[in-house]
Design an enzyme around this catalytic site. Structure first.
Site, PDB file in Angstrom:
ATOM      1  N   ALA A 196       0.806  -1.230   0.000  1.00  0.00           N
ATOM      2  CA  ALA A 196       0.000   0.000   0.000  1.00  0.00           C
ATOM      3  C   ALA A 196       0.835   1.274   0.000  1.00  0.00           C
ATOM      4  O   ALA A 196       0.446   2.283  -0.578  1.00  0.00           O
ATOM      5  CB  ALA A 196      -0.933  -0.010   1.209  1.00  0.00           C
ATOM      6  N   GLN A 243       0.617  -6.325  -3.732  1.00  0.00           N
ATOM      7  CA  GLN A 243      -0.484  -6.629  -2.809  1.00  0.00           C
ATOM      8  C   GLN A 243      -1.649  -5.668  -3.056  1.00  0.00           C
ATOM      9  O   GLN A 243      -2.699  -5.804  -2.445  1.00  0.00           O
ATOM     10  CB  GLN A 243       0.001  -6.474  -1.370  1.00  0.00           C
ATOM     11  CG  GLN A 243       1.088  -7.459  -0.977  1.00  0.00           C
ATOM     12  CD  GLN A 243       1.694  -7.134   0.384  1.00  0.00           C
ATOM     13  OE1 GLN A 243       2.713  -6.470   0.482  1.00  0.00           O
ATOM     14  NE2 GLN A 243       1.061  -7.577   1.447  1.00  0.00           N
ATOM     15  N   ILE A 303      -4.666  -3.492  -5.055  1.00  0.00           N
ATOM     16  CA  ILE A 303      -5.723  -3.794  -6.036  1.00  0.00           C
ATOM     17  C   ILE A 303      -6.010  -2.569  -6.912  1.00  0.00           C
ATOM     18  O   ILE A 303      -6.985  -2.548  -7.650  1.00  0.00           O
ATOM     19  CB  ILE A 303      -7.023  -4.285  -5.345  1.00  0.00           C
ATOM     20  CG1 ILE A 303      -7.604  -3.203  -4.409  1.00  0.00           C
ATOM     21  CG2 ILE A 303      -6.785  -5.575  -4.585  1.00  0.00           C
ATOM     22  CD1 ILE A 303      -9.012  -3.505  -3.907  1.00  0.00           C
ATOM     23  N   HIS A 346      -3.424 -10.197  -4.767  1.00  0.00           N
ATOM     24  CA  HIS A 346      -4.781 -10.056  -4.216  1.00  0.00           C
ATOM     25  C   HIS A 346      -5.783  -9.652  -5.305  1.00  0.00           C
ATOM     26  O   HIS A 346      -6.866  -9.163  -5.007  1.00  0.00           O
ATOM     27  CB  HIS A 346      -4.804  -9.015  -3.083  1.00  0.00           C
ATOM     28  CG  HIS A 346      -3.920  -9.382  -1.929  1.00  0.00           C
ATOM     29  ND1 HIS A 346      -3.278  -8.451  -1.142  1.00  0.00           N
ATOM     30  CD2 HIS A 346      -3.550 -10.595  -1.437  1.00  0.00           C
ATOM     31  CE1 HIS A 346      -2.552  -9.075  -0.226  1.00  0.00           C
ATOM     32  NE2 HIS A 346      -2.706 -10.377  -0.388  1.00  0.00           N
ATOM     33  N   CYS A 362     -24.754 -13.110 -21.127  1.00  0.00           N
ATOM     34  CA  CYS A 362     -25.598 -14.131 -20.494  1.00  0.00           C
ATOM     35  C   CYS A 362     -26.411 -13.602 -19.308  1.00  0.00           C
ATOM     36  O   CYS A 362     -27.207 -14.336 -18.729  1.00  0.00           O
ATOM     37  CB  CYS A 362     -24.738 -15.311 -20.042  1.00  0.00           C
ATOM     38  SG  CYS A 362     -23.818 -14.954 -18.525  1.00  0.00           S
TER      39      CYS A 362
END
Length: 251
Positions: free
Chosen positions: A24, A104, A106, A122, A157
């Site tokens: 982070a 780590q 996202i 992650h 779908c």
């Protein structure tokens, strides 16, 4: 800082195969908003039970809670840019020095800085996919859908779309590949990680070469003994890499 940066620049020059584990801290200077604080994203999204946001079984029951948060997170990401350190490692890859980035985070800021070999342990927001038919959606497509629909659904779908983030209850990604990268590297950087969260924290010790930690604040030595670490810089991350960059340019 000057001496440490010069020493680190020398290590980079000598290295053939550099690997990075980022946490982070590498994104702090980008202005990634806090999740839990009084002005954090949980508060902005009006969420009282944040522990459920990344719970995979809760997501399958009711994805709307996650998407309340995710809309705010994606809006926040639109406002920020990769940091100097993100671009620094993208340049090392371009020059053929860097064999991979294990992150780590996202936030997908490494990809936005131009890095190609990024292993999001992650997961991340760079790709999303339909839970029913597996159709993939890139960042732009899933961003538009998330902003437009309360819960984004697949246009093929009708299944629910989920970003490629690892939720609690799901296995981490690329672990074998990450261990392989660490073993292959002759210079391993840990940047902006306190090395507390496993299994990511177990990876640096797999490097048999030189290990450098750049982190503002404490880090855990539970999985990486201090005698394995060759250099520690408790510095502002961008300032430190700018200093390294100056050394590399002048030599």
């Amino acid at each position: 800082m000057h001496d440490l940066a010069a020493k680190c620049a020398d290590m980079i020059k000598k290295a053939q195969k550099i690997c990075l584990l980022s946490g982070a801290g590498i994104s702090t200077n980008a202005g990634i908003p806090d999740f839990r604080g009084p002005k954090g994203l949980y508060r902005t999204a009006g969420i009282d039970n944040p522990e459920r946001i990344f719970d995979i079984s809760y997501f399958h029951r009711d994805p709307s809670l996650f998407y309340k948060f995710h809309k705010e997170f994606l809006k926040a990401l639109q406002q920020i840019k990769p940091t100097f350190a993100h671009y620094f490692f993208a340049t090392l890859e371009e020059k053929g020095k860097l064999i991979g980035i294990i992150t780590q985070n996202i936030d997908s800021l490494h990809q936005r800085a131009g890095s190609k070999k990024v292993y999001e342990i992650h997961g991340g927001v760079w790709e999303s996919y339909c839970l029913k038919c597996g159709k993939k959606f890139n960042y732009e497509e899933s961003f538009k859908k998330t902003m437009k629909e309360e819960i984004p659904h697949c246009d093929s779908c009708g299944g629910v779309i989920k970003p490629d983030i690892v939720f609690f209850g799901e296995p981490v990604k690329y672990l074998d590949k990450c261990i392989e990268l660490a073993r292959e590297s002759d210079l391993f950087f840990v940047v902006g990680s306190s090395l507390v969260v496993t299994p990511a924290a177990l990876i640096p010790a797999e490097c048999k070469g030189t290990i450098v930690i750049v982190n503002k604040g404490d880090f855990s030595t539970a999985y990486l003994p201090m005698d394995r670490v060759d250099l520690v810089a408790d510095e502002d991350i961008d300032a430190f890499f700018k200093s390294i960059d100056e050394h590399l340019k002048h030599d």
